[in-house]
Design an enzyme around this catalytic site. Structure first.
Site, short mmCIF file in Angstrom:
data_model
loop_
_atom_site.label_atom_id
_atom_site.label_comp_id
_atom_site.label_asym_id
_atom_site.label_seq_id
_atom_site.Cartn_x
_atom_site.Cartn_y
_atom_site.Cartn_z
N GLU A 72 0.98 -0.81 -0.29
CA GLU A 72 -0.69 -0.06 -0.36
C GLU A 72 0.97 1.17 0.08
N HIS A 116 -42.48 -3.70 17.14
CA HIS A 116 -43.10 -2.21 17.81
C HIS A 116 -41.98 -1.58 18.84
N GLY A 173 -22.63 17.90 -9.96
CA GLY A 173 -22.56 16.86 -9.81
C GLY A 173 -23.92 16.93 -8.88
N GLY A 227 -7.47 2.26 2.38
CA GLY A 227 -7.89 3.10 1.29
C GLY A 227 -8.64 3.49 1.17
N LYS A 253 -18.72 9.83 6.61
CA LYS A 253 -20.40 9.87 6.94
C LYS A 253 -20.44 10.21 8.90
N VAL A 295 -18.32 14.28 -10.24
CA VAL A 295 -18.51 13.70 -11.08
C VAL A 295 -18.88 12.52 -11.53
N ARG A 345 -16.18 8.23 -10.33
CA ARG A 345 -15.10 8.13 -10.33
C ARG A 345 -14.90 7.53 -10.82
N ALA A 361 3.57 0.33 -6.08
CA ALA A 361 3.88 -1.03 -6.73
C ALA A 361 3.74 -0.85 -8.56
P1 FAD Z 1 -9.86 1.90 -2.79
O1 FAD Z 1 -10.25 1.73 -1.72
O2 FAD Z 1 -9.33 3.26 -3.64
O3 FAD Z 1 -8.16 1.41 -2.05
C1 FAD Z 1 -7.39 1.17 -3.33
C2 FAD Z 1 -5.86 1.35 -2.52
O4 FAD Z 1 -4.94 1.37 -3.26
C3 FAD Z 1 -5.17 3.09 -1.88
O5 FAD Z 1 -5.39 2.56 -0.91
C4 FAD Z 1 -4.35 3.26 -3.17
O6 FAD Z 1 -3.61 3.62 -2.25
C5 FAD Z 1 -3.62 1.63 -3.12
N1 FAD Z 1 -2.89 2.24 -4.16
C6 FAD Z 1 -3.40 2.53 -5.26
N2 FAD Z 1 -2.62 2.31 -6.43
C7 FAD Z 1 -1.55 2.02 -5.95
C8 FAD Z 1 -0.06 0.83 -5.30
N3 FAD Z 1 0.15 1.49 -7.16
N4 FAD Z 1 1.08 0.86 -5.43
C9 FAD Z 1 0.34 0.40 -3.96
N5 FAD Z 1 -0.55 1.26 -3.76
C10 FAD Z 1 -1.26 1.21 -4.71
N6 FAD Z 1 -18.74 2.63 -0.45
C11 FAD Z 1 -19.61 2.37 0.35
O7 FAD Z 1 -19.99 1.19 0.19
N7 FAD Z 1 -20.33 3.09 1.07
C12 FAD Z 1 -19.60 4.99 1.68
O8 FAD Z 1 -20.53 5.16 2.26
C13 FAD Z 1 -19.00 5.30 0.89
N8 FAD Z 1 -19.34 6.59 0.55
C14 FAD Z 1 -17.93 6.94 0.24
C15 FAD Z 1 -17.55 8.38 0.24
C16 FAD Z 1 -16.90 8.98 -0.68
C17 FAD Z 1 -16.35 10.43 0.07
C18 FAD Z 1 -16.22 8.43 -1.50
C19 FAD Z 1 -14.94 9.62 -2.27
C20 FAD Z 1 -15.86 7.02 -1.61
C21 FAD Z 1 -17.50 6.05 -0.85
N9 FAD Z 1 -17.48 4.92 -0.64
C22 FAD Z 1 -18.74 4.50 -0.56
C23 FAD Z 1 -17.14 4.33 -2.63
C24 FAD Z 1 -15.65 3.60 -1.78
O9 FAD Z 1 -14.59 4.23 -0.77
C25 FAD Z 1 -14.97 2.70 -2.49
O10 FAD Z 1 -16.13 1.72 -3.34
C26 FAD Z 1 -13.75 1.29 -2.35
O11 FAD Z 1 -13.14 2.03 -1.14
C27 FAD Z 1 -13.61 0.76 -3.25
O12 FAD Z 1 -12.33 -0.34 -2.54
P2 FAD Z 1 -11.27 -0.59 -3.09
O13 FAD Z 1 -10.39 -1.51 -1.80
O14 FAD Z 1 -11.96 -1.38 -4.23
O15 FAD Z 1 -10.30 0.57 -2.89
P1 NAD Z 2 -22.20 10.27 -8.71
O1 NAD Z 2 -21.65 8.90 -10.17
O2 NAD Z 2 -23.04 9.33 -8.10
O3 NAD Z 2 -22.59 10.57 -9.52
C1 NAD Z 2 -22.57 12.23 -10.55
C2 NAD Z 2 -23.57 12.85 -11.05
O4 NAD Z 2 -22.62 13.65 -11.66
C3 NAD Z 2 -24.36 12.21 -11.86
O5 NAD Z 2 -25.42 12.86 -11.29
C4 NAD Z 2 -24.20 13.27 -13.43
O6 NAD Z 2 -25.11 12.95 -14.20
C5 NAD Z 2 -23.60 14.79 -12.85
N1 NAD Z 2 -22.53 15.17 -13.81
C6 NAD Z 2 -21.53 13.95 -14.93
N2 NAD Z 2 -20.69 15.57 -15.41
C7 NAD Z 2 -21.42 16.39 -14.47
C8 NAD Z 2 -21.02 17.93 -15.76
N3 NAD Z 2 -20.44 18.30 -16.65
N4 NAD Z 2 -22.15 18.57 -15.18
C9 NAD Z 2 -23.05 18.72 -13.91
N5 NAD Z 2 -22.99 17.58 -13.69
C10 NAD Z 2 -22.30 16.54 -14.49
O7 NAD Z 2 -20.54 9.97 -8.93
P2 NAD Z 2 -19.84 10.63 -7.60
O8 NAD Z 2 -20.96 11.28 -6.52
O9 NAD Z 2 -18.86 11.96 -7.51
O10 NAD Z 2 -19.50 8.94 -6.72
C11 NAD Z 2 -18.59 8.12 -7.22
C12 NAD Z 2 -19.13 7.12 -6.72
O11 NAD Z 2 -18.32 6.84 -5.80
C13 NAD Z 2 -20.34 6.18 -6.66
O12 NAD Z 2 -20.79 6.14 -8.35
C14 NAD Z 2 -20.76 5.49 -5.94
O13 NAD Z 2 -20.37 4.60 -6.23
C15 NAD Z 2 -19.94 5.72 -5.08
N6 NAD Z 2 -20.41 6.33 -3.25
C16 NAD Z 2 -21.13 5.77 -2.77
C17 NAD Z 2 -21.68 6.46 -1.63
C18 NAD Z 2 -21.95 5.36 -0.84
O14 NAD Z 2 -22.21 3.98 -0.99
N7 NAD Z 2 -22.99 5.81 0.16
C19 NAD Z 2 -21.35 7.63 -1.96
C20 NAD Z 2 -20.87 8.22 -2.37
C21 NAD Z 2 -19.34 7.52 -3.54
#
Ligand code: FAD
Ligand code: NAD
Length: 465
Positions: free
Chosen positions: A35, A444, A183, A41, A52, A271, A273, A119
C-alpha cells in the site's frame, strides 16, 4: 535491492485488498500486501467513514440550530449552538486513525507482511515496490490488483485553487460560505446536504434532468423536498463550463445554451470516480479491459492466469461492501475452495437526508426481464415510530414475482433506512416470499414494520393503511 517471494501478493490495502489479505491469512496463505498510502484505502481515509462522520456532525448541529430557532414542535429550546469545525475535523481524523491502526493490527494478527510503497509490474508474476528504504522486488504465484478509484477531474475545471474533490472538502478547516457542487450524485448530495446543515449556502449543478438519476423519481422526491427546506439550490439539465479565474466563480450552461455565473468560495466537483489503472505498468501485461475497468470473470480472474482484480478497479457498483465481498471470495478461491460470485444482490445506500436504499430489482427492471410483479408500498406517514422521531417522509416498497411471491427487490427512502438494508438483502438472498416477511413478527414500534406492512399490502391485506 531486496527480493521477496510469496504465494499471494495484493496491490492496494483498501476494503477489497485488506479483506482479501485477512481472509488469506486466516486460510494460511503466505501473503504480502503493498500500500502506497494508509491502510483502509479510499473508504476508510477519504470516503465512506469520514463522510459519514461529517454527515453525523452536521445532523446534530442542524437539529440544535432548529431547536435554538424554535423551529421544532418537540418543546426543546436551546441556546444557539456554536460550531468549532476544526475540532469536528480532528474528531473525524481521530476515527480514521483508530480504524487505520485497527486494519494494521488485523493484518498483523493474520500474519500478513505489509509493505508501504508504490508497486508496479515488472511482469505478470513480479512487481517492484519503491519504498522509503529502497526498492524491493516481490515474486508471487497469484497477484491481486486492488488499486481502487480516484475522482474524475473535468479538464476545464482542474482541481486546485478553489476547485476541489471530496478528499479536500472532507479536510477543510472552515465552512465555505458559498459552496457550488458540480454533480448531483452520491457524493455531491451526501456532502452538499451536510455542508448546508453546517451553514454553507449550497448550489448543486446537475447535468441530468433529475438528481441521483440512477434512482427512480419516487425515491428522490423526498430528497428534493428536503434540499428545498434546507435552502439548497438545485439547477438541473445544466453543466459546468469553466471558472472565472478573477473571482473563482463558476460559469454554467443549460440545455438551451444559456449561461449563468455562480459565485463560489469552494467548487466541489463530484462527477463520478474512475478506476486506477495507470501508474503501475499494467500496460505491460495487456490484460483485457471492460470499458475503463479491468475485465474479470465470476472468480475475479482477469484475462491472464494468476492475475486477479477486485473492487473499484474491476467495475461497478464502486462500493466498499462489494470490494470486501470480492476480496473474501478471492482469498478462498486461491486457497483452493470452489467459490464464484453467486450474490443475488448488492445493497446500495445513499446517505442523503432522508436516506435511500435499493436492493435487488425494481418493478420496472423485473418487467423488462419479462417477469410479472406484485408491488406493495407502505408510507412512513402511517408508521408510529416515524411519527415519534418527527420524520414521516418516505416509504418502503417491495417487489415480488407475481406467480410465486418470491421477493425480487426492496426500495426505501426515509430517515435511518440504511439500517434496514441488511434485512432487505437477507430477504432476497434467502429467496423469501411475501408471506415469509408478512408472517414474521416485526417489533413495535420500529421503522422495520413498514417492510412487513409493504409485504402485506402486496398481498392485498395491509393492516395499518
Ligand atoms: P480503494 O479503497 O480506492 O483502495 C485502493 C488502495 O490502493 C488505495 O489505498 C491506494 O493508495 C492503493 N494503491 C493504488 N495504486 C497503488 C500502487 N501502485 N501501489 C500501492 N498501492 C496502491 N462506498 C460505500 O460502499 N459506502 C459509502 O458510504 C461510500 N461513501 C463514499 C464517500 C466518498 C466521499 C467516496 C470518495 C467514496 C465512497 N464510497 C462508498 C466508495 C468506496 O470508498 C469505494 O467503493 C471503496 O473504497 C473501493 O475499495 P477498493 O479496495 O476497491 O479501493
Ligand atoms: P455519481 O456517479 O454518483 O454522480 C455523478 C453525477 O454527476 C451524476 O448525477 C451525473 O449526471 C453528474 N454529472 C456528470 N458530469 C457532469 C457535469 N459536467 N456537470 C454537471 N453534472 C455532471 O458520482 P460521485 O457522486 O462522484 O460518486 C462516485 C462513486 O462513489 C459513486 O458512483 C459510488 O460508487 C461511490 N460512492 C458511494 C457512496 C455510498 O455508497 N453511499 C457515497 C459516495 C460515493
Amino acid at each position: 535491492m531486496t527480493n521477496l517471494k510469496c504465494k499471494l501478493l495484493i496491490i492496494g490495502a483498501g476494503p477489497g485488498g485488506y479483506v482479501c489479505a485477512i481472509r488469506a491469512g486466516q486460510l494460511g496463505i503466505d501473503t504480502v500486501i503493498v500500500e502506497k498510502e494508509k491502510p483502509g484505502g479510499t473508504c476508510l481515509n477519504v470516503g465512506c467513514i469520514p463522510s459519514k462522520a461529517i454527515i453525523h456532525a452536521a445532523d446534530d448541529f442542524h437539529k440544535m440550530t432548529l431547536a435554538a430557532n424554535g423551529e421544532t414542535e418537540i418543546g426543546i429550546k436551546v441556546q444557539k449552538p456554536v460550531l468549532n469545525f476544526a475540532k469536528t475535523i480532528s474528531w473525524k481524523d481521530g476515527i480514521v486513525e483508530r480504524l487505520n491502526s485497527g486494519v494494521s493490527s488485523l493484518l498483523k494478527k493474520s500474519k500478513i507482511r505489509s509493505i508501504k510503497g508504490h508497486a508496479h509490474f515488472l511482469d505478470g508474476k513480479k512487481i517492484e515496490v519503491v519504498t522509503t528504504n529502497g526498492t524491493q522486488t516481490i515474486e508471487a504465484e497469484h497477484i491481486v490488483i486492488a488499486t481502487g478509484s480516484k475522482p474524475v477531474e473535468l479538464p476545464f475545471l482542474p482541481f486546485g485553487n478553489n476547485v476541489c474533490s471530496s478528499t479536500e472538502l472532507l479536510s477543510l478547516k472552515d465552512i465555505p460560505k458559498k459552496l457550488v457542487i458540480v454533480g448531483g450524485g452520491y457524493i455531491g448530495l451526501e456532502l452538499g446536504t451536510a455542508f448546508a446543515k453546517l451553514g454553507s449556502k449550497v448550489t448543486v449543478v446537475e447535468a441530468a434532468e433529475r438528481i441521483l438519476p440512477q434512482y427512480d423519481a419516487e425515491l428522490t422526491k423526498p430528497i428534493m423536498a428536503r434540499l428545498a427546506k434546507l435552502g439548497v439550490q438545485v439547477i438541473l439539465k445544466t453543466k459546468a463550463q469553466k471558472t472565472d479565474s478573477a473571482n473563482g466563480s463558476l460559469i454554467v450552461e443549460n440545455e438551451n445554451s444559456e449561461t449563468t455565473v455562480l459565485t463560489a468560495d469552494k467548487i466541489l466537483v463530484t462527477v463520478g470516480r474512475a478506476p486506477v489503472i495507470e501508474g503501475f505498468s499494467l500496460e505491460r501485461l495487456a490484460v483485457d479491459m471492460a470499458g475503463p475497468f479491468i475485465k474479470i470473470d465470476d472468480k475475479c480472474q482477469t484475462s491472464m492466469t494468476g492475475l486477479y482484480a477486485i473492487g473499484d478497479v474491476a467495475g461497478e457498483p464502486m462500493l466498499a461492501h462489494r470490494a470486501m465481498a470480492q476480496g473474501e471470495m478471492l482469498a478462498e478461491i486461491i486457497a483452493g475452495e470452489n467459490r464464484d460470485w453467486d450474490k443475488q444482490c448488492i445493497p446500495e445506500i445513499c446517505f442523503t437526508d432522508p436516506e435511500i436504499v435499493t436492493v435487488g430489482l425494481s418493478a420496472e427492471e423485473a418487467n423488462k426481464e419479462g417477469v410479472q410483479t406484485k408491488v406493495g408500498v407502505f408510507p412512513f406517514q402511517a408508521n408510529g415510530r416515524a411519527m415519534t422521531t418527527e420524520r414521516e417522509d418516505g416509504f418502503v416498497r417491495i417487489v415480488a414475482r407475481a406467480d410465486n411471491h418470491i421477493v425480487l427487490g426492496v426500495q426505501a427512502v426515509g430517515e435511518n433506512v440504511s439500517e434496514m438494508a441488511a434485512t432487505f438483502a437477507l430477504a432476497i438472498e434467502m429467496s423469501c416470499r411475501l408471506e415469509d416477511i408478512a408472517g414474521t413478527i416485526h417489533a413495535h414500534p420500529s421503522r422495520s414494520e413498514a417492510l412487513q406492512e409493504a409485504s402485506l399490502k402486496a398481498l392485498g391485506h395491509a393492516l395499518h393503511i
